[in-house]
Design a protein around this motif. Structure first.
Motif, mmCIF file in Angstrom:
data_model
loop_
_atom_site.group_PDB
_atom_site.id
_atom_site.type_symbol
_atom_site.label_atom_id
_atom_site.label_comp_id
_atom_site.label_asym_id
_atom_site.label_seq_id
_atom_site.Cartn_x
_atom_site.Cartn_y
_atom_site.Cartn_z
ATOM 1 N N PHE A 149 0.801 -1.202 -0.112
ATOM 2 C CA PHE A 149 0.109 0.065 0.049
ATOM 3 C C PHE A 149 0.781 1.352 -0.005
ATOM 4 C CE2 PHE A 149 -2.650 -3.118 2.140
ATOM 5 C CZ PHE A 149 -3.947 -3.122 1.227
ATOM 6 N N ASP A 150 0.372 2.192 -0.718
ATOM 7 C CA ASP A 150 1.307 3.509 -0.764
ATOM 8 C C ASP A 150 1.237 4.293 0.513
ATOM 9 O OD1 ASP A 150 1.017 3.085 -3.394
ATOM 10 O OD2 ASP A 150 0.016 4.774 -4.090
ATOM 11 N N ARG A 151 2.544 4.984 0.980
ATOM 12 C CA ARG A 151 2.808 5.452 2.122
ATOM 13 C C ARG A 151 3.255 6.774 2.078
ATOM 14 N NH1 ARG A 151 2.750 1.774 6.379
ATOM 15 N NH2 ARG A 151 2.485 -0.517 5.844
ATOM 16 N N GLU A 152 3.048 7.600 3.272
ATOM 17 C CA GLU A 152 3.542 8.906 3.289
ATOM 18 C C GLU A 152 5.037 8.736 3.333
ATOM 19 O OE1 GLU A 152 1.476 11.359 2.937
ATOM 20 O OE2 GLU A 152 -0.540 10.698 3.504
ATOM 21 N N THR A 153 5.502 10.270 3.173
ATOM 22 C CA THR A 153 6.912 10.235 3.322
ATOM 23 C C THR A 153 7.678 9.555 4.678
ATOM 24 O OG1 THR A 153 6.957 12.150 1.846
ATOM 25 C CG2 THR A 153 8.999 11.755 3.080
ATOM 26 N N ALA A 154 6.733 9.964 5.858
ATOM 27 C CA ALA A 154 7.115 9.598 7.261
ATOM 28 C C ALA A 154 6.926 7.902 7.322
ATOM 29 C CB ALA A 154 6.223 10.444 8.114
ATOM 30 N N GLY A 155 6.306 7.261 6.364
ATOM 31 C CA GLY A 155 6.064 5.839 6.694
ATOM 32 C C GLY A 155 4.678 5.484 6.875
ATOM 33 N N GLY A 156 3.820 6.264 7.136
ATOM 34 C CA GLY A 156 2.376 6.013 7.503
ATOM 35 C C GLY A 156 1.704 5.649 6.071
ATOM 36 N N LEU A 157 0.503 4.707 6.333
ATOM 37 C CA LEU A 157 -0.227 4.688 5.198
ATOM 38 C C LEU A 157 -0.815 5.904 4.461
ATOM 39 C CD1 LEU A 157 -1.994 1.651 6.561
ATOM 40 C CD2 LEU A 157 -0.334 1.385 4.587
ATOM 41 N N HIS A 158 -1.018 6.147 3.218
ATOM 42 C CA HIS A 158 -1.578 7.268 2.684
ATOM 43 C C HIS A 158 -3.009 6.903 2.552
ATOM 44 C CE1 HIS A 158 -2.911 9.442 -0.853
ATOM 45 N NE2 HIS A 158 -2.192 10.484 -0.435
ATOM 46 N N LEU A 159 -3.714 7.866 2.870
ATOM 47 C CA LEU A 159 -5.273 7.784 2.983
ATOM 48 C C LEU A 159 -5.788 8.509 1.809
ATOM 49 C CD1 LEU A 159 -5.671 7.699 6.796
ATOM 50 C CD2 LEU A 159 -5.618 5.854 5.330
ATOM 51 N N THR A 160 -6.656 8.014 1.231
ATOM 52 C CA THR A 160 -7.447 9.107 0.264
ATOM 53 C C THR A 160 -8.874 8.748 0.453
ATOM 54 O OG1 THR A 160 -7.666 9.398 -2.131
ATOM 55 C CG2 THR A 160 -7.863 6.980 -1.541
ATOM 56 N N ARG A 161 -9.629 9.815 -0.194
ATOM 57 C CA ARG A 161 -10.924 9.822 -0.122
ATOM 58 C C ARG A 161 -11.947 9.408 -1.569
ATOM 59 N NH1 ARG A 161 -13.812 15.731 0.615
ATOM 60 N NH2 ARG A 161 -16.086 15.068 1.118
ATOM 61 N N GLU A 162 -12.928 8.983 -1.323
ATOM 62 C CA GLU A 162 -13.683 8.854 -2.518
ATOM 63 C C GLU A 162 -15.272 9.275 -2.237
ATOM 64 O OE1 GLU A 162 -13.359 5.017 -4.600
ATOM 65 O OE2 GLU A 162 -11.480 4.522 -3.782
ATOM 66 N N GLY A 163 -16.080 9.181 -3.442
ATOM 67 C CA GLY A 163 -17.382 9.653 -3.275
ATOM 68 C C GLY A 163 -18.045 9.167 -2.045
ATOM 69 N N GLY A 164 -18.997 10.158 -1.401
ATOM 70 C CA GLY A 164 -19.800 9.746 -0.510
ATOM 71 C C GLY A 164 -18.985 9.669 1.066
ATOM 72 N N HIS A 165 -17.609 9.701 0.827
ATOM 73 C CA HIS A 165 -16.765 9.662 1.968
ATOM 74 C C HIS A 165 -16.665 11.097 2.706
ATOM 75 C CE1 HIS A 165 -15.409 5.441 1.940
ATOM 76 N NE2 HIS A 165 -15.801 5.561 0.944
ATOM 77 N N GLN A 166 -16.923 11.148 4.148
ATOM 78 C CA GLN A 166 -16.460 12.509 4.694
ATOM 79 C C GLN A 166 -14.938 12.618 4.986
ATOM 80 O OE1 GLN A 166 -19.699 13.480 7.958
ATOM 81 N NE2 GLN A 166 -20.172 11.246 7.774
ATOM 82 N N GLU A 167 -14.592 11.637 5.055
ATOM 83 C CA GLU A 167 -12.782 11.959 5.385
ATOM 84 C C GLU A 167 -12.139 10.915 4.711
ATOM 85 O OE1 GLU A 167 -13.234 9.348 9.491
ATOM 86 O OE2 GLU A 167 -13.807 11.455 9.613
ATOM 87 N N ARG A 168 -10.697 10.987 4.744
ATOM 88 C CA ARG A 168 -9.857 10.306 4.100
ATOM 89 C C ARG A 168 -9.553 9.170 5.071
ATOM 90 N NH1 ARG A 168 -6.097 12.062 -0.008
ATOM 91 N NH2 ARG A 168 -6.974 14.211 -0.667
ATOM 92 N N ARG A 169 -9.821 7.886 4.409
ATOM 93 C CA ARG A 169 -9.898 6.728 5.307
ATOM 94 C C ARG A 169 -9.578 5.272 4.680
ATOM 95 N NH1 ARG A 169 -15.753 7.188 5.303
ATOM 96 N NH2 ARG A 169 -15.812 8.079 7.347
ATOM 97 N N ILE A 170 -9.397 5.654 2.937
ATOM 98 C CA ILE A 170 -9.036 4.436 2.353
ATOM 99 C C ILE A 170 -7.441 4.302 1.873
ATOM 100 C CG2 ILE A 170 -9.529 3.862 -0.299
ATOM 101 C CD1 ILE A 170 -11.969 5.748 -0.029
ATOM 102 N N ILE A 171 -6.999 3.124 1.987
ATOM 103 C CA ILE A 171 -5.554 2.888 1.542
ATOM 104 C C ILE A 171 -5.674 2.140 0.255
ATOM 105 C CG2 ILE A 171 -5.014 2.529 4.018
ATOM 106 C CD1 ILE A 171 -5.073 -0.345 3.668
#
Length: 527
Positions: free
Chosen positions: A102-124
């Motif tokens: 799974f894609d990760r942030e520079t600091a190493g954490g999982l990168h979270l994205t958002r899709e239609g109908g979602h109030q927040e970023r929670r998708i890896i």
């Protein structure tokens, strides 16, 4: 006739079926895993956007998003199961065990994205090929796991039940019970009987009964049609979700354009660059899929334009190439440079929110017959599915179904299921095939007529008159196809045609019975 006996027979090797097979084999059970083609030819493989994972900020918000996307119709118990068990299922199998990249942030954490109908970023995700990355890792583990026999190129024909297929006459007095299936080995043309203590339908969706679809070839509702023929309960089949953004160019092969593009800032526009979604829904281009698909369809009908466009001008070219490499390459191969110009898109049949009714452990009303993944319907999606819930549902359903099945298979006495669970399955009747060979031209023509009928009369915008016309056409077709089927040797194409017309009729029947427009099921007023 060859007979193969096993503990668990899994029909379909997508994410749901493969994950279930892993759970059972690791517990020491023998599993037969059947699929139409190679391990990665499943709808799971084509899932682009991602899988819901991080719900830690506020799980209740995910619950609300699923409910809102369903137009208030989703089953609260099914939502609770997904929200409570989903993150652990992802972590255990995909992150800790398989180490999916799974894609990760520079600091190493999982990168979270958002899709239609979602109030927040929670998708890896893994770029824009999440389904492929997940299924490839799971399939490799399946192949390395003792106890699982993978059989590619096998097409299930019909389920075996005590009422219809046992050689013991008194079995017809038993409760409705499944003990396996007849399946065609497409490599040899031989029909094989698989007998099992547990049979699991994980055959995917039914988008292939529509002219335009994001589904893999052969996704014509095999599980739904087979289950219907043995008396399984079906529900919510009118709720077929159309994905709003599928690549459109005359003469080009259509393909999915992930909703994650809109999650990152892309917007829908018309041929003149106008953002027509802003006046339709508070979330604009990130509105739930049913809302966006209808808005596009209405817009195209009103303007006569052949497609809408996805404007990526808010995204930097380097970000597009890095975050969405597969989509960038495929569009470029079709003459569209998405770093410089918008993507032409139209809606297409994508996901069946309904299916074979099950409880939260995958059990149907037919004993020893389970269903999981897109084939099943727990009510999780109600009238419309929230983005990136499908892969998660596969993992959660597979684990819950495996847990329940193992409990029954290991118990010494299970009174309600003793006829199959704790003794060897019965002897099935011998399959006898006609000698006549089906005409492939007739099969292709009939399937094309089914798809055009469903798209024109039972697609995104429906009406009682359109549905009635679809039913008349499909009933006549079914009679012709049934006669054709009875007279000919089974082939993959013929089996798909038989199941496609039955599934199409079931969708039309469900839609005609429901006078209320909700989610994916939208009836035009005044007709």
């Amino acid at each position: 006739m060859k007979i193969i006996t096993t503990d668990c027979l899994v029909l379909g090797a997508g994410l749901a079926g493969s994950a279930y097979a892993l759970h059972l084999a690791r517990a020491g059970r023998q599993v037969e895993l059947l699929s139409l083609a190679d391990p990665l030819q499943a709808n799971s493989d084509w899932a682009q956007g991602g899988i819901i994972y991080d719900t830690s900020p506020d799980p209740a918000r995910l619950t609300q998003d699923i409910l809102d996307a369903s137009d208030g119709t989703a089953n609260p118990a099914a939502i609770a199961q997904l929200v409570q068990e989903g993150p652990a299922a992802v972590k255990e199998l995909l992150i800790d065990e398989l180490n999916v990249g799974f894609d990760r942030e520079t600091a190493g954490g999982l990168h979270l994205t958002r899709e239609g109908g979602h109030q927040e970023r929670r998708i890896i995700h893994t770029k824009d090929t999440t389904g492929h990355s997940i299924l490839a890792a799971v399939a490799a583990r399946v192949d390395a796991t003792p106890g699982i026999t993978r059989r590619s190129g096998f097409v299930a024909i019909d389920l075996l039940t005590l009422s219809h297929n046992s050689t013991e006459p008194l079995d017809r007095y038993e409760p409705l019970t499944c003990f396996g299936c007849y399946a065609l080995d497409t490599a040899t043309g031989e029909v094989v009987a698989f007998t099992a203590r547990k049979t699991i339908l994980a055959t995917g969706g039914l988008g292939g009964v529509f002219q335009h679809t994001t589904n893999q070839p052969g996704s014509v509702g095999h599980g739904v049609a087979m289950a219907y023929r043995v008396g399984a309960r079906l529900m919510d089949l009118e709720y077929v979700q159309f994905h709003p953004t599928v690549f459109f160019k005359k003469g080009a092969q259509p393909f999915l354009i992930t909703e994650a593009l809109r999650g990152e800032g892309a917007v829908l526009v018309d041929a003149h660059g106008r953002r027509f979604m802003d006046g339709v829904h508070p979330l604009g281009s990130l509105a739930p899929r049913d809302v966006v698909s209808r808005a596009i369809q209405h817009h195209l009908a009103a303007t006569g334009e052949p497609c809408a466009f996805l404007d990526l001008s808010a995204l930097k070219p380097d970000f597009i190439r890095e975050r969405f490499p597969s989509i960038h390459e495929r569009c470029l191969a079709n003459g569209v440079d998405i770093t410089r110009e918008p993507i032409p898109v139209v809606p297409a049949a994508h996901f069946s929110c309904g299916g074979v009714h099950t409880d939260l452990s995958g059990r149907t009303n037919v004993r020893q017959l389970n269903a999981i993944g897109e084939t099943a319907c727990t009510g999780l999606h109600g009238a419309n599915r929230l983005a990136s819930t499908s892969l998660l549902e596969c993992l959660v359903a597979a684990k819950a179904c495996a847990r329940a099945d193992l409990a029954e298979l290991t118990s010494e006495a299970s009174p309600a299921n003793v006829r199959i669970t704790n003794i060897a399955p019965p002897q099935p009747r011998v399959w006898r095939s006609p000698d006549k060979v089906a005409d492939p031209l007739l099969i292709r023509q009939d399937l094309q007529q089914i798809r055009q009928t469903m798209w024109n009369y039972a697609g995104i915008l429906r009406s009682p008159r359109r549905l009635a016309r679809a039913r008349r056409i499909l009933l006549e077709l079914r009679e012709d196809i049934q006669a054709f089927y009875r007279d000919c040797r089974p082939t993959r194409d013929l089996i798909e045609l038989r199941n496609a017309v039955q599934t199409a009729l079931l969708v039309v029947h469900a839609a005609a019975l429901n006078p209320v427009s909700k989610g994916c099921h939208h009836l035009e007023a005044g007709d």
